[in-house]
Motif scaffolding. Structure first.
Motif, PDB file in Angstrom:
ATOM      1  N   SER A  47       0.851  -1.203   0.000  1.00 28.47           N
ATOM      2  CA  SER A  47       0.000   0.000   0.000  1.00 28.47           C
ATOM      3  C   SER A  47       0.874   1.235   0.000  1.00 28.47           C
ATOM      4  CB  SER A  47      -0.885   0.102   1.239  1.00 28.47           C
ATOM      5  OG  SER A  47      -1.281  -1.134   1.703  1.00 28.47           O
ATOM      6  N   ASP A  48       2.088   1.069   0.498  1.00 26.47           N
ATOM      7  CA  ASP A  48       2.994   2.214   0.556  1.00 26.47           C
ATOM      8  C   ASP A  48       3.223   2.827  -0.824  1.00 26.47           C
ATOM      9  OD1 ASP A  48       3.159   1.829   3.257  1.00 26.47           O
ATOM     10  OD2 ASP A  48       5.138   0.900   3.230  1.00 26.47           O
TER      11      ASP A  48
ATOM     12  N   ASN B  98      -3.774   2.695  13.044  1.00 25.53           N
ATOM     13  CA  ASN B  98      -2.478   2.289  13.572  1.00 25.53           C
ATOM     14  C   ASN B  98      -1.821   3.555  14.122  1.00 25.53           C
ATOM     15  OD1 ASN B  98       0.099   1.375  13.998  1.00 25.53           O
ATOM     16  ND2 ASN B  98       0.530   0.887  11.855  1.00 25.53           N
TER      17      ASN B  98
ATOM     18  N   ASP C 107      -7.576   4.149   4.750  1.00 25.68           N
ATOM     19  CA  ASP C 107      -6.612   3.047   4.815  1.00 25.68           C
ATOM     20  C   ASP C 107      -7.207   1.937   5.687  1.00 25.68           C
ATOM     21  OD1 ASP C 107      -4.473   1.337   5.187  1.00 25.68           O
ATOM     22  OD2 ASP C 107      -3.000   2.948   5.445  1.00 25.68           O
TER      23      ASP C 107
ATOM     24  N   TYR D 257      -6.199  -2.932   8.264  1.00 25.23           N
ATOM     25  CA  TYR D 257      -6.565  -3.867   9.340  1.00 25.23           C
ATOM     26  C   TYR D 257      -8.035  -4.248   9.323  1.00 25.23           C
ATOM     27  CZ  TYR D 257      -1.983  -2.520  10.956  1.00 25.23           C
ATOM     28  OH  TYR D 257      -0.637  -2.306  11.017  1.00 25.23           O
TER      29      TYR D 257
ATOM     30  N   THR E 126      -4.481  -4.352   1.940  1.00 20.36           N
ATOM     31  CA  THR E 126      -3.145  -4.916   1.739  1.00 20.36           C
ATOM     32  C   THR E 126      -3.133  -6.425   1.971  1.00 20.36           C
ATOM     33  OG1 THR E 126      -0.842  -4.830   2.487  1.00 20.36           O
ATOM     34  CG2 THR E 126      -2.517  -4.432   4.162  1.00 20.36           C
TER      35      THR E 126
ATOM     36  N   SER F  35      -0.526  -7.583   3.405  1.00 18.69           N
ATOM     37  CA  SER F  35       0.563  -7.668   4.396  1.00 18.69           C
ATOM     38  C   SER F  35       0.128  -8.105   5.784  1.00 18.69           C
ATOM     39  CB  SER F  35       1.256  -6.310   4.532  1.00 18.69           C
ATOM     40  OG  SER F  35       1.874  -5.934   3.332  1.00 18.69           O
ATOM     41  N   LYS F  36      -1.137  -8.010   6.120  1.00 22.59           N
ATOM     42  CA  LYS F  36      -1.530  -8.258   7.496  1.00 22.59           C
ATOM     43  C   LYS F  36      -2.294  -9.581   7.574  1.00 22.59           C
ATOM     44  CE  LYS F  36       0.672  -4.631   8.331  1.00 22.59           C
ATOM     45  NZ  LYS F  36       0.321  -3.222   8.205  1.00 22.59           N
TER      46      LYS F  36
ATOM     47  N   ARG G  57       5.026  -7.962  -0.809  1.00 27.49           N
ATOM     48  CA  ARG G  57       4.757  -6.552  -1.094  1.00 27.49           C
ATOM     49  C   ARG G  57       3.611  -6.404  -2.095  1.00 27.49           C
ATOM     50  NH1 ARG G  57       4.824  -4.766   2.139  1.00 27.49           N
ATOM     51  NH2 ARG G  57       5.258  -2.597   1.642  1.00 27.49           N
TER      52      ARG G  57
HETATM   53  C1  LIG Z   1       0.912  -2.190   7.753  1.00 26.61           C
HETATM   54  C2  LIG Z   1       0.160  -1.034   7.211  1.00 26.61           C
HETATM   55  C3  LIG Z   1       0.011  -0.871   5.838  1.00 26.61           C
HETATM   56  C4  LIG Z   1       0.567  -1.880   4.900  1.00 26.61           C
HETATM   57  O1  LIG Z   1       1.509  -1.394   4.077  1.00 26.61           O
HETATM   58  P1  LIG Z   1       2.075  -2.361   2.949  1.00 26.61           P
HETATM   59  O2  LIG Z   1       2.959  -1.428   2.205  1.00 26.61           O
HETATM   60  O3  LIG Z   1       0.895  -2.839   2.154  1.00 26.61           O
HETATM   61  O4  LIG Z   1       2.790  -3.475   3.630  1.00 26.61           O
HETATM   62  C5  LIG Z   1      -0.742   0.185   5.353  1.00 26.61           C
HETATM   63  N1  LIG Z   1      -1.323   1.040   6.209  1.00 26.61           N
HETATM   64  C6  LIG Z   1      -1.212   0.892   7.531  1.00 26.61           C
HETATM   65  C7  LIG Z   1      -1.931   1.818   8.424  1.00 26.61           C
HETATM   66  C8  LIG Z   1      -0.454  -0.129   8.070  1.00 26.61           C
HETATM   67  O5  LIG Z   1      -0.330  -0.237   9.394  1.00 26.61           O
END
Ligand SMILES: *Cc1c(COP(=O)(O)O)cnc(C)c1O
Length: 347
Positions: free
Chosen positions: A77-78, A151, A176, A179, A203, A205-206, A214
């Motif tokens: 997502s970054d 977060n 965003d 989560y 994402t 990632s979680k 990624r």
């Molecule tokens: C972990 C997280 C992401 C994820 O970022 P990625 O680049 O997809 O790993 C995005 N936004 C928030 C608030 C997060 O905590």
């Protein structure tokens, strides 16, 4: 172009003639590809990946009940956050709004781009200050980042407040939802059809357990996604990542089982923390972590490091004074944590 995008896009982006890659110029069936200067000997990875990841997007579209044209895939997502800042914000002129305490990458992306950040802190109970945000908004506040569940606080934002911001903020509202899999609150995904200024981030990632590949998703109306595709690096998602995501989507039951375990473990950790004398406050969480206020966060942090357990010390962050952020681990890891916390409390 829509009046809305004409008003918000940076002029140099609106004028951009995007890079046209070999794989995007020829579409169709062929057996001899001599157009991209690749090595022709097949090892499964010698070809460039699909620049628009259509196979993967089709699977995601079914799962999320959106159109493939409403999906952008990023290197996390970054990447989507970074592209949003560069698409919409003129350096030295435009601003983004963030609501601290929140995820750090919004501000870092703006800093890198030379874009000013307006901070409008959350209330004591970690909700957006709708009046203050709308009061600060003007034609130069191009992006508003809302993180829900947030977060590092873990809470969800009131749906009424979020909707008021989407309806009245003059720029793009980025929600965003990294989560959201851990939350009972419904995703805002279906609302992208109603609001042209809404971008929803999710994402792999979680909850999906694929932070290492990624892969992040941005969902919005098709015209906004088209601009993502114009400014992104042509081959931003590699073949291995696309394959790993498609494999994971074929086995949703693995993730669902892990999700059930993590939610049970979250309850268990919160219960254990609530019985410890070192705990001053446990904040409500809809994510896979818990924010907890303790008397001596630095001392506890160091104690846990010595036990080989790393948590996130958030005690210097606004409104998080005294707080540690603890990610939910495996049942075994959580037991180790709880045991160490009990030993510390007994010192
Ligand atoms: C972990 C997280 C992401 C994820 O970022 P990625 O680049 O997809 O790993 C995005 N936004 C928030 C608030 C997060 O905590």
């Amino acid at each position: 172009m829509s009046e809305f995008l004409t008003r918000l896009l940076r002029p140099n982006i609106a004028r951009l003639r995007p890079y046209s890659s070999a794989r995007s110029e020829f579409k169709g069936q062929a057996s001899v590809f001599l157009d991209a200067n690749e090595n022709p000997f097949d090892n499964g990875l010698n070809r460039y990946p699909d620049p628009l990841q259509w196979s993967l997007k089709q699977q995601i579209a079914i799962w999320k009940d959106v159109l493939p044209e409403q999906i952008f895939l990023g290197n996390g997502s970054d990447e989507a956050i970074d592209l949003l800042v560069r698409m919409f914000c003129n350096p030295g002129l435009d601003r983004i709004i963030t609501l601290p305490p929140t995820y750090g990458m919004y501000e870092v992306s703006a800093d890198i781009a030379g874009v000013e950040v307006l901070h409008i802190p959350l209330s004591r109970d970690f909700q957006p200050d709708v009046d203050a945000i709308l009061h600060a908004a003007d034609e130069h506040t191009k992006l508003l980042f809302l993180c829900s569940p947030n977060n590092p606080t873990g809470n969800v934002f009131d749906r009424d407040k979020t909707m008021a911001l989407i309806r009245h903020f003059p720029g793009i509202v980025v929600v965003d939802e990294a989560y959201s899999d851990f939350s009972r609150q419904e995703s805002l995904l279906s609302s992208i059809n109603l609001y042209e200024n809404l971008v929803v981030l999710q994402t792999f990632s979680k909850a999906w357990g694929l932070a290492g590949i990624r892969l992040g998703m941005a969902f919005a109306q098709a015209p906004v996604i088209e601009w993502f595709n114009k400014v992104k690096p042509p081959y931003n998602i590699n073949i291995l990542t696309q394959q790993a995501a498609m494999d994971a989507l074929q086995q949703p039951e693995i993730r669902e089982e892990q999700l059930r375990t993590l939610l049970r473990e979250r309850d268990h950790l919160i219960h254990a923390l609530s019985r410890m004398p070192i705990t001053e406050q446990i904040f409500p969480t809809a994510a896979n972590f818990v924010l907890v206020r303790v008397g001596d966060p630095d001392g506890l942090y160091r104690y846990l490091v010595n036990k080989g357990i790393i948590v996130r010390n958030r005690s210097t962050v606004i409104l998080c004074e005294g707080c540690l952020r603890i990610t939910i681990g495996t049942p075994n890891e959580n037991s180790q944590l709880i045991q160490s916390l009990q030993q510390y409390a007994a010192l």
